[in-house]
Motif scaffolding. Sequence first.
Motif, PDB file in Angstrom:
ATOM      1  N   UNK A  72      -5.877  14.510   0.837  1.00 30.38           N
ATOM      2  CA  UNK A  72      -5.605  13.589   1.955  1.00 30.38           C
ATOM      3  C   UNK A  72      -5.368  12.164   1.440  1.00 30.38           C
ATOM      4  N   UNK A  73      -4.397  11.974   0.570  1.00 31.25           N
ATOM      5  CA  UNK A  73      -4.164  10.641   0.008  1.00 31.25           C
ATOM      6  C   UNK A  73      -3.706   9.618   1.043  1.00 31.25           C
ATOM      7  N   UNK A  74      -2.992  10.071   2.093  1.00 28.89           N
ATOM      8  CA  UNK A  74      -2.545   9.139   3.127  1.00 28.89           C
ATOM      9  C   UNK A  74      -3.748   8.503   3.812  1.00 28.89           C
ATOM     10  N   UNK A  75      -4.750   9.306   4.111  1.00 26.17           N
ATOM     11  CA  UNK A  75      -5.959   8.783   4.746  1.00 26.17           C
ATOM     12  C   UNK A  75      -6.620   7.725   3.874  1.00 26.17           C
ATOM     13  N   UNK A  76      -6.805   8.034   2.604  1.00 23.44           N
ATOM     14  CA  UNK A  76      -7.526   7.115   1.721  1.00 23.44           C
ATOM     15  C   UNK A  76      -6.686   5.897   1.337  1.00 23.44           C
ATOM     16  N   UNK A  77      -5.413   6.095   1.081  1.00 22.48           N
ATOM     17  CA  UNK A  77      -4.582   4.986   0.599  1.00 22.48           C
ATOM     18  C   UNK A  77      -4.093   4.062   1.710  1.00 22.48           C
ATOM     19  N   UNK A  78      -3.845   4.606   2.899  1.00 22.11           N
ATOM     20  CA  UNK A  78      -3.194   3.823   3.940  1.00 22.11           C
ATOM     21  C   UNK A  78      -4.024   3.583   5.190  1.00 22.11           C
ATOM     22  N   UNK A  79      -5.022   4.419   5.460  1.00 20.16           N
ATOM     23  CA  UNK A  79      -5.726   4.330   6.744  1.00 20.16           C
ATOM     24  C   UNK A  79      -7.174   3.893   6.648  1.00 20.16           C
ATOM     25  N   UNK A  80      -7.901   4.391   5.661  1.00 16.04           N
ATOM     26  CA  UNK A  80      -9.350   4.231   5.633  1.00 16.04           C
ATOM     27  C   UNK A  80      -9.781   2.755   5.674  1.00 16.04           C
ATOM     28  N   UNK A  81      -9.354   1.968   4.714  1.00 17.74           N
ATOM     29  CA  UNK A  81      -9.773   0.567   4.641  1.00 17.74           C
ATOM     30  C   UNK A  81      -9.220  -0.289   5.789  1.00 17.74           C
ATOM     31  N   UNK A  84       0.836  -1.208   0.000  1.00 13.85           N
ATOM     32  CA  UNK A  84       0.000   0.000   0.000  1.00 13.85           C
ATOM     33  C   UNK A  84       0.870   1.256   0.000  1.00 13.85           C
ATOM     34  N   UNK A  85       1.929   1.219   0.794  1.00 16.15           N
ATOM     35  CA  UNK A  85       2.832   2.368   0.842  1.00 16.15           C
ATOM     36  C   UNK A  85       3.467   2.594  -0.533  1.00 16.15           C
ATOM     37  N   UNK A  86       3.896   1.500  -1.176  1.00 16.64           N
ATOM     38  CA  UNK A  86       4.480   1.622  -2.508  1.00 16.64           C
ATOM     39  C   UNK A  86       3.455   2.188  -3.493  1.00 16.64           C
ATOM     40  N   UNK A  87       2.217   1.739  -3.395  1.00 23.07           N
ATOM     41  CA  UNK A  87       1.147   2.264  -4.243  1.00 23.07           C
ATOM     42  C   UNK A  87       0.962   3.769  -3.990  1.00 23.07           C
ATOM     43  N   UNK A  88       0.957   4.134  -2.723  1.00 25.48           N
ATOM     44  CA  UNK A  88       0.758   5.538  -2.351  1.00 25.48           C
ATOM     45  C   UNK A  88       1.857   6.428  -2.923  1.00 25.48           C
ATOM     46  N   UNK A  89       3.094   5.943  -2.900  1.00 26.61           N
ATOM     47  CA  UNK A  89       4.214   6.748  -3.361  1.00 26.61           C
ATOM     48  C   UNK A  89       4.255   6.926  -4.874  1.00 26.61           C
ATOM     49  N   UNK A  90       3.726   5.970  -5.605  1.00 23.44           N
ATOM     50  CA  UNK A  90       3.815   6.045  -7.064  1.00 23.44           C
ATOM     51  C   UNK A  90       2.507   6.438  -7.745  1.00 23.44           C
ATOM     52  N   UNK A  91       1.419   6.552  -6.977  1.00 27.39           N
ATOM     53  CA  UNK A  91       0.106   6.803  -7.579  1.00 27.39           C
ATOM     54  C   UNK A  91      -0.429   8.149  -7.135  1.00 27.39           C
ATOM     55  N   UNK A  92      -0.987   8.865  -8.087  1.00 27.64           N
ATOM     56  CA  UNK A  92      -1.563  10.180  -7.802  1.00 27.64           C
ATOM     57  C   UNK A  92      -3.049  10.148  -8.148  1.00 27.64           C
ATOM     58  N   UNK A  93      -3.840   9.628  -7.207  1.00 27.78           N
ATOM     59  CA  UNK A  93      -5.277   9.532  -7.442  1.00 27.78           C
ATOM     60  C   UNK A  93      -5.955  10.886  -7.249  1.00 27.78           C
ATOM     61  N   UNK A  94      -6.859  11.220  -8.164  1.00 31.91           N
ATOM     62  CA  UNK A  94      -7.614  12.472  -8.040  1.00 31.91           C
ATOM     63  C   UNK A  94      -9.103  12.235  -7.852  1.00 31.91           C
ATOM     64  N   UNK A  95      -9.536  11.001  -8.006  1.00 35.47           N
ATOM     65  CA  UNK A  95     -10.953  10.698  -7.818  1.00 35.47           C
ATOM     66  C   UNK A  95     -11.104   9.406  -7.020  1.00 35.47           C
ATOM     67  N   UNK A  96     -12.214   9.312  -6.289  1.00 33.05           N
ATOM     68  CA  UNK A  96     -12.488   8.091  -5.554  1.00 33.05           C
ATOM     69  C   UNK A  96     -12.793   6.932  -6.497  1.00 33.05           C
ATOM     70  N   UNK A  97     -13.310   7.250  -7.679  1.00 31.71           N
ATOM     71  CA  UNK A  97     -13.581   6.200  -8.659  1.00 31.71           C
ATOM     72  C   UNK A  97     -12.287   5.497  -9.064  1.00 31.71           C
ATOM     73  N   UNK A  98     -11.225   6.280  -9.302  1.00 29.47           N
ATOM     74  CA  UNK A  98      -9.930   5.690  -9.653  1.00 29.47           C
ATOM     75  C   UNK A  98      -9.360   4.905  -8.472  1.00 29.47           C
ATOM     76  N   UNK A  99      -9.481   5.451  -7.275  1.00 27.50           N
ATOM     77  CA  UNK A  99      -9.025   4.764  -6.066  1.00 27.50           C
ATOM     78  C   UNK A  99      -9.760   3.446  -5.871  1.00 27.50           C
ATOM     79  N   UNK A 100     -11.055   3.440  -6.179  1.00 25.91           N
ATOM     80  CA  UNK A 100     -11.880   2.255  -5.967  1.00 25.91           C
ATOM     81  C   UNK A 100     -11.424   1.082  -6.827  1.00 25.91           C
ATOM     82  N   UNK A 101     -11.033   1.357  -8.076  1.00 24.56           N
ATOM     83  CA  UNK A 101     -10.642   0.261  -8.969  1.00 24.56           C
ATOM     84  C   UNK A 101      -9.156  -0.057  -8.881  1.00 24.56           C
TER      85      UNK A 101
END
Length: 373
Positions: free
Chosen positions: A266-275, A187-204
């Motif tokens: 708040x990408x840290x919240x969504x990518x690393x904490x929320x789920x 997840x950390x590796x994903x967070x560092x290399x991914x720049x999500x701008x929508x929850x739809x992209x984050x979801x898939x």
Amino acid sequence: MPDNQLKEKNKIFGLDLMRVLAILLVLAAHILWIYQDYSNLLTKAINFSGFIGVELFFVLSGFLIGKSLLKLFVNPDYNYKYASIFLRRRWFRIMPNYLLVLILNIAVFSYLGYQIEGAWKYFFFLQNFIHPMLPFFPESWSMSIKEIPYFLLPFAFLLLARIKGANRNRLFLLTIIGSIALVMLAKVEYHLRTDNHTLAAWNVSLRSVALYRIDAVMLGILASWIQYNFLHIWTKSVWFGLVLSQMILGALAYLVGFVKLPIEQYPVFWNLLFLPLISVAAALMLPFFAQWKSAPDALRKPVQFLGAVSYSVYLLHYSFVLYLMKYFIDTYYMDLWQLHTFTVLYLTVTFVVSWCLYEFFERPLMKIRDERI
């Protein structure tokens, strides 16, 4: 006492109830597709409930399977035969329903002219293993997350069983914690290399990708280890765990529903904490539900029925039933009451078809499994 009556007697009502809550929360979230033009506080709460429902499924599944795996592995005689029995029983439990519904989906949607790419991946739970979920049969994304660990762990434990004199109980714990740590690193590796701008992209690209979600199942397995080794603490943490879980979910609902933390800020919240926090909250509920042994028949029987058909409901309710109903029935111009009527019809069809799948396909196969394996 007949085997089926013995199984019913040994069933824990609370765990059945937890399974039922999970499927009802998922159903409620997917019903929002019928009301896609409506947005209010209720629809936001129902949408959030979908996240909770899926995590309940993951954690509960891990808890139930984890107990079986732990008992097998700590047995000094654990070998390929034991692993094979576990895998065959698991195959009989999951694969027949899944393969039948998958083949039905392929046949129906091919007939309707839908172009299905990479259909072979679905037969091996690879449709979302390390890549974003394919658009076909979208609810099957959770199957990969649940089943891949159960097919890999027995072989991992076979290798660990070769370590002479090792404490297998401790090895089991280290394996589960190590797996959770590896997924969090992914997840950390994903967070560092991914720049999500929508929850739809984050979801898939994150929520539905098995590589980043197996930790939810592992948390359930970890909970089974804690119950096995610290039963006295487990039994005393019922209300503490339940209250803490509701506090976590309440805080997340507030942040997501009212504060509306944007993913781009708040990408840290969504990518690393929320789920992971939802998974932790689900795991904290387990002592409460696992110790709710029984209930009056008026409550037990409907929960028992819904729990029995829950797997069939999950496989059928969205792509197969709801999509086809919306394909043949145009809901675009329906008013609110007509949509309510459509929803009642949809739920009726879902549960009737699911009961048929359970009664005439799943249940006979489970009987064969219990007799032969």
